[in-house]
Design a protein around this motif. Structure first.
Motif, PDB file in Angstrom:
ATOM      1  N   ALA A 132      19.586   8.954  12.603  1.00 23.33           N
ATOM      2  CA  ALA A 132      20.434  10.139  12.453  1.00 23.33           C
ATOM      3  C   ALA A 132      20.031  11.228  13.447  1.00 23.33           C
ATOM      4  CB  ALA A 132      20.350  10.659  11.024  1.00 23.33           C
ATOM      5  N   ILE A 133      18.737  11.386  13.665  1.00 18.18           N
ATOM      6  CA  ILE A 133      18.257  12.372  14.635  1.00 18.18           C
ATOM      7  C   ILE A 133      18.760  12.004  16.022  1.00 18.18           C
ATOM      8  CG2 ILE A 133      16.189  13.233  15.799  1.00 18.18           C
ATOM      9  CD1 ILE A 133      14.759  12.967  13.024  1.00 18.18           C
ATOM     10  N   ASN A 134      18.651  10.737  16.395  1.00 17.52           N
ATOM     11  CA  ASN A 134      19.117  10.269  17.696  1.00 17.52           C
ATOM     12  C   ASN A 134      20.617  10.537  17.860  1.00 17.52           C
ATOM     13  OD1 ASN A 134      18.841   9.001  20.245  1.00 17.52           O
ATOM     14  ND2 ASN A 134      19.611   7.096  19.375  1.00 17.52           N
ATOM     15  N   ALA A 135      21.403  10.255  16.829  1.00 13.83           N
ATOM     16  CA  ALA A 135      22.848  10.494  16.894  1.00 13.83           C
ATOM     17  C   ALA A 135      23.150  11.980  17.054  1.00 13.83           C
ATOM     18  CB  ALA A 135      23.528   9.945  15.643  1.00 13.83           C
ATOM     19  N   ALA A 136      22.421  12.828  16.342  1.00 23.17           N
ATOM     20  CA  ALA A 136      22.641  14.276  16.441  1.00 23.17           C
ATOM     21  C   ALA A 136      22.300  14.789  17.838  1.00 23.17           C
ATOM     22  CB  ALA A 136      21.811  15.007  15.386  1.00 23.17           C
ATOM     23  N   VAL A 137      21.235  14.278  18.412  1.00 25.81           N
ATOM     24  CA  VAL A 137      20.842  14.713  19.750  1.00 25.81           C
ATOM     25  C   VAL A 137      21.869  14.236  20.776  1.00 25.81           C
ATOM     26  CG1 VAL A 137      19.082  14.511  21.554  1.00 25.81           C
ATOM     27  CG2 VAL A 137      18.392  14.816  19.172  1.00 25.81           C
ATOM     28  N   ARG A 138      22.332  13.014  20.641  1.00 28.19           N
ATOM     29  CA  ARG A 138      23.309  12.467  21.590  1.00 28.19           C
ATOM     30  C   ARG A 138      24.701  13.085  21.431  1.00 28.19           C
ATOM     31  NH1 ARG A 138      21.294   8.644  24.731  1.00 28.19           N
ATOM     32  NH2 ARG A 138      19.327   7.701  24.108  1.00 28.19           N
ATOM     33  N   ALA A 139      24.944  13.786  20.331  1.00 20.96           N
ATOM     34  CA  ALA A 139      26.233  14.440  20.108  1.00 20.96           C
ATOM     35  C   ALA A 139      26.355  15.768  20.862  1.00 20.96           C
ATOM     36  CB  ALA A 139      26.447  14.675  18.616  1.00 20.96           C
ATOM     37  N   VAL A 140      25.282  16.246  21.451  1.00 26.78           N
ATOM     38  CA  VAL A 140      25.328  17.496  22.216  1.00 26.78           C
ATOM     39  C   VAL A 140      26.262  17.301  23.402  1.00 26.78           C
ATOM     40  CG1 VAL A 140      23.958  19.081  23.636  1.00 26.78           C
ATOM     41  CG2 VAL A 140      23.055  18.241  21.460  1.00 26.78           C
ATOM     42  N   THR A 141      27.150  18.267  23.603  1.00 29.55           N
ATOM     43  CA  THR A 141      28.207  18.110  24.608  1.00 29.55           C
ATOM     44  C   THR A 141      27.903  18.772  25.949  1.00 29.55           C
ATOM     45  OG1 THR A 141      29.349  20.074  23.776  1.00 29.55           O
ATOM     46  CG2 THR A 141      29.992  17.940  22.838  1.00 29.55           C
ATOM     47  N   VAL A 142      26.759  19.422  26.070  1.00 31.68           N
ATOM     48  CA  VAL A 142      26.390  20.083  27.327  1.00 31.68           C
ATOM     49  C   VAL A 142      25.319  19.247  28.009  1.00 31.68           C
ATOM     50  CG1 VAL A 142      25.410  22.169  28.351  1.00 31.68           C
ATOM     51  CG2 VAL A 142      26.870  22.353  26.342  1.00 31.68           C
ATOM     52  N   GLY A 143      25.521  18.950  29.288  1.00 31.27           N
ATOM     53  CA  GLY A 143      24.505  18.230  30.038  1.00 31.27           C
ATOM     54  C   GLY A 143      24.502  16.730  29.754  1.00 31.27           C
ATOM     55  N   THR A 144      23.602  16.043  30.443  1.00 30.21           N
ATOM     56  CA  THR A 144      23.432  14.603  30.254  1.00 30.21           C
ATOM     57  C   THR A 144      22.434  14.360  29.128  1.00 30.21           C
ATOM     58  OG1 THR A 144      21.568  14.452  31.775  1.00 30.21           O
ATOM     59  CG2 THR A 144      23.771  14.254  32.745  1.00 30.21           C
ATOM     60  N   PRO A 145      22.398  13.151  28.555  1.00 28.88           N
ATOM     61  CA  PRO A 145      21.377  12.868  27.540  1.00 28.88           C
ATOM     62  C   PRO A 145      19.960  13.141  28.053  1.00 28.88           C
ATOM     63  CG  PRO A 145      23.038  11.164  27.485  1.00 28.88           C
ATOM     64  CD  PRO A 145      23.347  12.028  28.691  1.00 28.88           C
ATOM     65  N   ARG A 146      19.694  12.828  29.294  1.00 28.75           N
ATOM     66  CA  ARG A 146      18.362  13.081  29.876  1.00 28.75           C
ATOM     67  C   ARG A 146      18.038  14.576  29.849  1.00 28.75           C
ATOM     68  NH1 ARG A 146      16.402  14.403  34.961  1.00 28.75           N
ATOM     69  NH2 ARG A 146      14.337  13.581  35.422  1.00 28.75           N
ATOM     70  N   GLN A 147      19.013  15.409  30.221  1.00 33.81           N
ATOM     71  CA  GLN A 147      18.805  16.853  30.205  1.00 33.81           C
ATOM     72  C   GLN A 147      18.613  17.368  28.784  1.00 33.81           C
ATOM     73  OE1 GLN A 147      22.442  17.691  32.366  1.00 33.81           O
ATOM     74  NE2 GLN A 147      21.280  18.448  34.130  1.00 33.81           N
ATOM     75  N   VAL A 148      19.410  16.868  27.854  1.00 33.64           N
ATOM     76  CA  VAL A 148      19.322  17.307  26.459  1.00 33.64           C
ATOM     77  C   VAL A 148      17.960  16.945  25.871  1.00 33.64           C
ATOM     78  CG1 VAL A 148      20.264  16.979  24.134  1.00 33.64           C
ATOM     79  CG2 VAL A 148      21.807  17.239  26.086  1.00 33.64           C
ATOM     80  N   PHE A 149      17.529  15.705  26.077  1.00 28.82           N
ATOM     81  CA  PHE A 149      16.218  15.294  25.561  1.00 28.82           C
ATOM     82  C   PHE A 149      15.100  16.095  26.225  1.00 28.82           C
ATOM     83  CE2 PHE A 149      18.375  11.633  23.723  1.00 28.82           C
ATOM     84  CZ  PHE A 149      17.659  11.450  22.546  1.00 28.82           C
ATOM     85  N   GLY A 150      15.262  16.445  27.509  1.00 33.00           N
ATOM     86  CA  GLY A 150      14.256  17.254  28.187  1.00 33.00           C
ATOM     87  C   GLY A 150      14.127  18.647  27.587  1.00 33.00           C
ATOM     88  N   VAL A 151      15.262  19.277  27.310  1.00 29.79           N
ATOM     89  CA  VAL A 151      15.256  20.601  26.685  1.00 29.79           C
ATOM     90  C   VAL A 151      14.647  20.515  25.289  1.00 29.79           C
ATOM     91  CG1 VAL A 151      16.767  22.409  25.735  1.00 29.79           C
ATOM     92  CG2 VAL A 151      17.189  21.517  28.037  1.00 29.79           C
ATOM     93  N   LEU A 152      15.053  19.505  24.525  1.00 31.31           N
ATOM     94  CA  LEU A 152      14.529  19.317  23.174  1.00 31.31           C
ATOM     95  C   LEU A 152      13.013  19.093  23.206  1.00 31.31           C
ATOM     96  CD1 LEU A 152      14.927  18.873  20.126  1.00 31.31           C
ATOM     97  CD2 LEU A 152      15.477  16.485  20.656  1.00 31.31           C
ATOM     98  N   ARG A 153      12.567  18.237  24.085  1.00 32.58           N
ATOM     99  CA  ARG A 153      11.132  17.920  24.201  1.00 32.58           C
ATOM    100  C   ARG A 153      10.330  19.186  24.501  1.00 32.58           C
ATOM    101  NH1 ARG A 153      11.777  13.911  27.043  1.00 32.58           N
ATOM    102  NH2 ARG A 153      11.226  12.372  25.467  1.00 32.58           N
ATOM    103  N   LEU A 154      10.804  19.970  25.456  1.00 32.56           N
ATOM    104  CA  LEU A 154      10.092  21.185  25.824  1.00 32.56           C
ATOM    105  C   LEU A 154      10.095  22.205  24.681  1.00 32.56           C
ATOM    106  CD1 LEU A 154       8.556  22.489  28.137  1.00 32.56           C
ATOM    107  CD2 LEU A 154      10.726  23.377  28.979  1.00 32.56           C
ATOM    108  N   ALA A 155      11.223  22.338  23.992  1.00 32.00           N
ATOM    109  CA  ALA A 155      11.325  23.301  22.890  1.00 32.00           C
ATOM    110  C   ALA A 155      10.424  22.933  21.720  1.00 32.00           C
ATOM    111  CB  ALA A 155      12.771  23.402  22.413  1.00 32.00           C
TER     112      ALA A 155
END
Length: 133
Positions: free
Chosen positions: A67-90
């Motif tokens: 469910a966490i993976n699906a929620a992260v991949r549902a973000v509509t801004v940027g690529t999955p790589r960018q989204v995971f990078g922002v999440l990881r840093l935060a």
């Protein structure tokens, strides 16, 4: 859903009332270099949008890896790589970490929420500083 972090607590709005969740003692706060958020080509506004969508999506999902993976991949801004990078840093304060969804599950919803809210505040603060100059 938390409305804002306050020191070592999160304030949630539930059913017309307010619930304050006290974070566990000893939870290390993160000091994140906000300049690192844009290293993958996202503007500060896009980073803020990603963080807000993550906060909202993770707040509504079941707390398991799928469910966490699906929620992260549902973000509509940027690529999955960018989204995971922002999440990881935060959440971790690092640019490299163990698998992200598994890490989030282990950290727990409250810690993740607190750190996402802190990152949103940090990026918003930087944007306000730049706007004043």
């Amino acid at each position: 859903m938390p409305v804002l972090p306050r020191g070592d607590a999160l304030v949630f709005r539930e059913g017309g009332g307010v619930v304050i969740y006290q974070l566990p003692r000893g939870l290390p706060s993160l000091c994140v270099d906000t300049d690192l958020f844009g290293r993958d080509g996202l503007s500060p506004r896009q980073v803020l949008d990603v963080l807000s969508q993550l906060r909202d999506g993770l707040g509504r999902c079941a707390w398991n890896v799928l469910a966490i993976n699906a929620a992260v991949r549902a973000v509509t801004v940027g690529t999955p790589r960018q989204v995971f990078g922002v999440l990881r840093l935060a959440v971790t304060g690092k640019m490299v970490s163990p698998p992200m969804c598994e890490s989030l599950e282990i950290l727990g919803r409250e810690v993740v929420w607190f750190r996402l809210c802190g990152a949103i505040e940090a990026v918003s603060g930087e944007m306000r500083k730049v706007a004043k100059t």
